[in-house]
Design an enzyme around this catalytic site. Structure first.
Site, PDB file in Angstrom:
ATOM      1  CG  ASP A 299      -1.936  -1.135   1.743  1.00 27.62           C
ATOM      2  OD1 ASP A 299      -1.743  -1.331   0.181  1.00 27.62           O
ATOM      3  OD2 ASP A 299      -1.898  -1.511   2.338  1.00 27.62           O
TER       4      ASP A 299
HETATM    5  C1  26A Z   1     -12.071  -6.506   1.147  1.00 31.62           C
HETATM    6  N1  26A Z   1     -11.153  -6.734   1.860  1.00 31.62           N
HETATM    7  C2  26A Z   1      -9.794  -8.100   2.153  1.00 31.62           C
HETATM    8  C3  26A Z   1      -9.711  -6.305   2.429  1.00 31.62           C
HETATM    9  C4  26A Z   1      -9.006  -5.819   2.766  1.00 31.62           C
HETATM   10  C5  26A Z   1      -8.169  -4.805   3.105  1.00 31.62           C
HETATM   11  N2  26A Z   1      -8.400  -3.225   2.579  1.00 31.62           N
HETATM   12  C6  26A Z   1      -9.863  -3.525   2.210  1.00 31.62           C
HETATM   13  N3  26A Z   1     -10.179  -4.654   1.728  1.00 31.62           N
HETATM   14  N4  26A Z   1      -8.145  -7.033   3.510  1.00 31.62           N
HETATM   15  C7  26A Z   1      -7.309  -6.655   4.203  1.00 31.62           C
HETATM   16  N5  26A Z   1      -6.757  -4.893   3.593  1.00 31.62           N
HETATM   17  C8  26A Z   1      -6.004  -3.909   4.315  1.00 31.62           C
HETATM   18  O1  26A Z   1      -5.118  -4.358   3.802  1.00 31.62           O
HETATM   19  C9  26A Z   1      -3.772  -4.127   4.222  1.00 31.62           C
HETATM   20  C10 26A Z   1      -2.507  -4.082   4.287  1.00 31.62           C
HETATM   21  O2  26A Z   1      -2.453  -4.212   3.113  1.00 31.62           O
HETATM   22  C11 26A Z   1      -5.767  -4.373   6.438  1.00 31.62           C
HETATM   23  O3  26A Z   1      -6.997  -3.211   6.645  1.00 31.62           O
HETATM   24  C12 26A Z   1      -4.143  -3.464   5.964  1.00 31.62           C
HETATM   25  O4  26A Z   1      -3.764  -2.678   6.458  1.00 31.62           O
END
Ligand code: 26A
Length: 344
Positions: A299
């Site tokens: 990210d």
């Molecule tokens: C729909 N999903 C599975 C998700 C996520 C996500 N952010 C949005 N949608 N699953 C994990 N994360 C985020 O990825 C970040 C790390 O790359 C987590 O909240 C974490 O901050």
């Protein structure tokens, strides 16, 4: 590109609060989780959140993949450069998110759901791996009702670059397509992240529908392999997949597509539509002892890269800004950035 214009970057995805803790293989086994993965929570995963908080000294940290990128881009850019959209609840968790975005100077326009809780993501850290288990809650209720509100849509019309976290394909493909079409019609820049292997794997149809609109497509090596698998490509090698992604049919012929595949500590690969050569950009080396955790590294990469795009930097410099911000982020707890601010 006019970095001076306010809120030139508009970001859409799922605001989540991370419940992050160091744990062990036993906890991963108990919930049938892979050490390095990102999934949507099923019924059987729900007790995980309490368990992390009660037994593993979990920390509450602002998360949501593209929200982390948005904070990262704003970390680098002048004030009032980035606005972020997504769905949240009206609770303690969204208050923590608002504090974190305030520190970074990020403007958020949440669709506040009166009934649903703010989404949460269990982040289980084992060594340099992280397993993410997301219960979307209010984030799952985002949609055109919010995007098309006059005060929100005017932000869309004002922005020059749209960044969509691929995780949002689980929530509102219509909202993504609305931004995609807006970008193509007005020759704006549409940037998409593949986000996780399960996105190109299980959300193939909606991902493919958006593909002609990608000006930049960003993924890592596991996402590239998942894309290759679900599209029956002859090779899953990042070098081959990055080229395929760059050369998919494209709607807006005024911009050549750029495909970017990161590979952890290995060099980042870049392919440009119609060009044979693949460029490689090394990551910023870091002593392993300085790594706190890698949650949010990808990210941060996207955030630094987007800041470069907004500032009109070259592709090479923008990639390097991504590598730089990723290096800063992995030294922090969770998907965070150091304060006082460092300067690229
Ligand atoms: C729909 N999903 C599975 C998700 C996520 C996500 N952010 C949005 N949608 N699953 C994990 N994360 C985020 O990825 C970040 C790390 O790359 C987590 O909240 C974490 O901050």
């Amino acid at each position: 590109m006019a970095a001076r214009k306010e809120f030139a970057l508009l970001v859409l995805e799922n605001p989540l609060l991370d419940i992050q803790a160091q744990a062990d293989q036993a906890l991963l086994d108990k919930y049938e989780l892979k050490a390095n993965d990102a999934i949507l929570a099923e019924e059987k995963h729900i007790p995980l959140y309490e368990e992390l908080l009660n037994n593993y000294d979990a920390k509450l940290i602002a998360g949501g993949a593209a929200q982390n990128s948005a904070r990262g881009a704003q970390y680098i850019l002048p004030p009032n450069s980035v606005v972020y959209l997504g769905g949240a609840g009206d609770d303690k968790y969204s208050a923590i998110l608002k504090d974190a975005v305030k520190q970074a100077g990020l403007r958020v326009e949440y669709r506040v759901d009166p009934k649903e809780k703010t989404g949460r993501c269990g982040a289980i850290i084992t060594g340099h791996n992280r397993s993410l288990v997301t219960d979307l809650g209010a984030a799952n209720h985002y949609g055109l009702d919010h995007l098309k509100k006059p005060e929100i849509w005017s932000l869309v019309e004002n922005a020059e670059v749209y960044y969509i976290g691929g995780f949002h394909f689980t929530v509102s493909p219509p909202a993504i397509m609305e931004l995609a079409k807006q970008a193509a019609e007005h020759n704006k820049t549409f940037v998409l992240s593949l986000s996780a292997p399960f996105i190109p794997q299980f959300f193939k149809e909606v991902v493919d529908a958006s593909a002609p609109y990608w000006d930049y497509i960003i993924g890592n090596e596991t996402e590239a392999a998942a894309y290759a698998e679900s599209h029956d490509l002859p090779s899953k090698e990042p070098k081959d997949v990055v080229k395929v992604l760059a050369n998919l049919p494209k709607e807006n012929g005024k911009r050549k597509r750029v495909a970017i595949v990161t590979q952890g500590t290995e060099p980042t690969l870049v392919a440009i539509q119609g060009e044979d050569a693949i460029q490689e950009f090394p990551v910023h080396a870091i002593e392993p002892s300085k790594i706190n955790d890698t949650n949010g590294a990808g990210d941060a990469f996207a955030g630094g890269f987007l800041a470069g795009l907004l500032e009109g930097k070259s592709l090479a410099t923008s990639i390097d800004m991504g590598q730089w911000l990723a290096k800063l982020s992995i030294q922090e707890l969770g998907p965070s950035y150091p304060f006082p601010k460092q300067v690229y």
